[in-house]
Design an enzyme around this catalytic site. Sequence first.
Site, mmCIF file in Angstrom:
data_model
loop_
_atom_site.group_PDB
_atom_site.id
_atom_site.type_symbol
_atom_site.label_atom_id
_atom_site.label_comp_id
_atom_site.label_asym_id
_atom_site.label_seq_id
_atom_site.Cartn_x
_atom_site.Cartn_y
_atom_site.Cartn_z
ATOM 1 N N HIS A 1 -9.984 6.782 7.009
ATOM 2 C CA HIS A 1 -8.890 5.930 6.541
ATOM 3 C C HIS A 1 -8.359 4.986 7.622
ATOM 4 O O HIS A 1 -7.454 4.195 7.353
ATOM 5 C CB HIS A 1 -7.719 6.795 6.044
ATOM 6 N N TYR B 1 -7.933 -7.154 4.057
ATOM 7 C CA TYR B 1 -8.579 -5.849 3.936
ATOM 8 C C TYR B 1 -9.315 -5.714 2.608
ATOM 9 O O TYR B 1 -10.401 -5.146 2.532
ATOM 10 C CB TYR B 1 -7.522 -4.749 4.077
ATOM 11 N N LYS B 2 -8.740 -6.249 1.553
ATOM 12 C CA LYS B 2 -9.342 -6.147 0.227
ATOM 13 C C LYS B 2 -10.356 -7.259 -0.050
ATOM 14 O O LYS B 2 -10.903 -7.342 -1.154
ATOM 15 C CB LYS B 2 -8.254 -6.125 -0.847
ATOM 16 N N TYR C 1 0.829 -1.196 0.000
ATOM 17 C CA TYR C 1 0.000 0.000 0.000
ATOM 18 C C TYR C 1 0.868 1.252 0.000
ATOM 19 O O TYR C 1 1.836 1.349 0.754
ATOM 20 C CB TYR C 1 -0.928 0.037 1.215
ATOM 21 N N ARG D 1 -4.699 9.392 -8.217
ATOM 22 C CA ARG D 1 -4.041 8.162 -7.816
ATOM 23 C C ARG D 1 -4.933 6.990 -8.221
ATOM 24 O O ARG D 1 -6.139 7.169 -8.462
ATOM 25 C CB ARG D 1 -3.759 8.123 -6.313
ATOM 26 N N GLU E 1 -9.930 1.894 -9.082
ATOM 27 C CA GLU E 1 -10.488 3.223 -8.901
ATOM 28 C C GLU E 1 -9.470 4.282 -9.343
ATOM 29 O O GLU E 1 -8.328 4.277 -8.872
ATOM 30 C CB GLU E 1 -10.827 3.471 -7.435
ATOM 31 N N ASN F 1 -6.333 3.138 -7.039
ATOM 32 C CA ASN F 1 -6.531 2.192 -5.962
ATOM 33 C C ASN F 1 -7.177 0.949 -6.566
ATOM 34 O O ASN F 1 -7.776 1.025 -7.647
ATOM 35 C CB ASN F 1 -7.421 2.794 -4.874
#
Length: 339
Positions: free
Chosen positions: A193, A317-318, A38, A224, A266, A226
Amino acid sequence: MTVQFNPNENMHDQFHYHNSAKAIARFPFPFPEDQYMYSVNIEPVVSRPDSIFEHWFDVDEHYVTDMNERRLTLEQDPKRCIVMPHMRQASWDFLEMVMLRYAEDYPEHFQLERDGLNWHWVNQPLNIDVHFIFGQADSLPMEPFEFISRQFQGDVALLDQRDGDLFMDTGMITGPADWSLNFDAGMSFKQWHAPVPKLAHNLGVFERALKFLLNIQVGQPYRRLNWTMTINPRMDTSSETYHLWGHERGLVTAENAGELVHLRVELQTMPRLARSNALLFSIRTYLISLNDLTRNPAWAKRLYRVIRDLPEPIAEYKGISEYREPLVQWLSQFDGVDE
């Protein structure tokens, strides 16, 4: 630039979603290396012709599909659109920015005429033709933020800047990756976050990122990428609808992963709004099945290595952990391909 829109797509229940060869070629593959960690990975918005980075806001073949999905989601859950009272000026700022950018960048599909405060807006793909008075909400069919957000490809958050922080005080979030606007509305930058692994306990990263965002200037936006993964081409993977899609993670096998698993990327763009000084945070989501993605051998090989070696906290997390083993099995067939 003329966009050919895909007809008859469906991202609810019985899925029918197709990426053309052009859409596959311009897909924002997010992995520059064989390993992923990350990072903030932010860069200035600079035009790159014939790519998703050509304009500030990308409109592609899925525009009408995405807008229909937004309409259906709002019919089921109007709370996906939240505007706090003090964000009225920012709402008009956002409307102005979208109309100007769309009309300039896609004149075959969007037109804007301005005579002082008297504006005429035409959205041909959605059959919208409206005359209104800029700044006068009752001259539009609905509140300005909702009106333009229903025509903007991608989710939107308007961040109010005050007390040295950013607050998510307005949003249209109908296609989130496992989060909820209704829960996050009003939160500060650090609060929304907090769940991100490797960052949650590193206040220095948060502070540097926040300081950077607070100093973004008008006319100098940043962006950015993601990423995560989604089972089926489902745009709405919100916390509220987890009961509809959460179980689908258990359906992935080493035989069907190419069809079911979709890489979800994204493009997050952050321009400053001129009058209100709010920060626009747009989230333009791209979906591609692994069957389509692996038409590019270099992408296939790299994705295999990224997923195989992904640190477990990030995989968790994903939302990948449950089907990671069959996914890696399916991707392993591409590890030795020639690039």
